[in-house]
Design an enzyme around this catalytic site. Sequence first.
Site, short mmCIF file in Angstrom:
data_model
loop_
_atom_site.label_atom_id
_atom_site.label_comp_id
_atom_site.label_asym_id
_atom_site.label_seq_id
_atom_site.Cartn_x
_atom_site.Cartn_y
_atom_site.Cartn_z
N TYR A 162 3.05 4.38 -7.62
CA TYR A 162 2.61 3.75 -9.13
C TYR A 162 3.28 2.61 -9.72
O TYR A 162 2.80 2.19 -10.53
CB TYR A 162 3.30 5.06 -9.88
N ASP B 157 4.34 18.86 3.29
CA ASP B 157 3.20 19.61 3.67
C ASP B 157 3.54 21.07 3.88
O ASP B 157 3.16 21.91 3.56
CB ASP B 157 2.82 19.15 5.04
#
Length: 353
Positions: free
Chosen positions: A137, A221
């Site tokens: 970001y 994950d």
Amino acid sequence: MAQHRIALLGGDGIGPEVVAEGLKVLDRLEELEGFTTERVDYDLGGRRYLATGEVLSDATLEELRGFDAIYLGAVGTPDVPPGVIERGLLLKVRFAFDQYVNHRPVKLYPGVTSPIAGLTPDACDFVVVRENTESVYAGAGGTLYEGTPAEVATQESVNTRHGVERVIRYAFEVAQGRRGKLTMVHKTNVLTYAGPLWMRTFQEVGDADFPDVEREYIHVDAACLYFVTQPERFDVVVTENLFGDIITDLGAAIQGGMGLAASANLDPTRRAPSMFEPVHGSAPDIAGTGRADPVAAVISLGQMLEFLGESAAAARIDRAVGTLLTERGDEVPDGATITTATVGDRLVELVGD
Ligand code: NAI
Ligand code: MG
């Protein structure tokens, strides 16, 4: 009597609709708890950008700096290109005011049916602390030979010891005030530059200052898997910006949907205002139909009041939301029998109980 200065950014689509319900609840809480707010409305977002070409001027940004908090609905309209409002407004405010924590509760309230069969409220009550100013970001990267077969695009993840340490410290503190467990989520097996920085910081800060907090590390994950199969495993989760963005939508899903997910963009040092907003966007598909659920915006209001020191008012919101969701079960606003406004009205009643 405490007085708080609040900037209101309703934004686009359902943003102003849900903020309006939050303000009805705020009016009632002021009567009940004896504090006051001075509120100033700012017309910002996609609609305003299309009309004026301006997203957020530096002058307006500096005005916002003078407030105690910012209450945001949602911004974005389908006809504005992706990134314009996100970068020019949301990220600009988060970065300029160094709101380095994105604090997102994932709490299943009684009465709400999670898409996870059989999930009960005691097994789904945790907080995700997302780093809010770094990672991809930060906007580092670029393109070469754009539009040609040789096109190159890089998008770099920026991680600083300063930025990582402060958000990890905040997460440890939150864990201390809860059940005393902090899970760091990352992808250290692939992100072999940023991962070790996060891991070392996690261990050093934990060893030095939070030996009472239990520590756990999970790859992102696997964290997605455990959010669904073992949400009871989590108390506080800390993670980097992009992973946090993604896993909190999963969090919103398991807690019963976007209409219930709240978030706070915090500068815990209070040098600049913090910003409180529902996780959802402007939902142009239902804007103007009375089908927007204002509960997420009201929970965000509760986060704002807690941060401003109005704990009694925040506790009233938490109780009222709990009662409302128990009463209504899965009957979310349909625009006819239950509307955005009737949910707000009921919350105004319930905060007084
Ligand atoms: P969205 O969150 O606006 O909508 C996704 C789905 O959830 C839609 O079907 C919508 O009807 C539903 N939904 C969202 N909030 C709801 C609520 N309170 N009650 C009932 N249903 C609700 O996400 P989408 O469609 O991807 O984005 C729409 C616009 O919002 C885009 O311009 C996007 O850039 C912007 N956006 C802004 C955010 C912000 O201001 N923080 C965050 C996410 C998206
Ligand atoms: Mg997101």
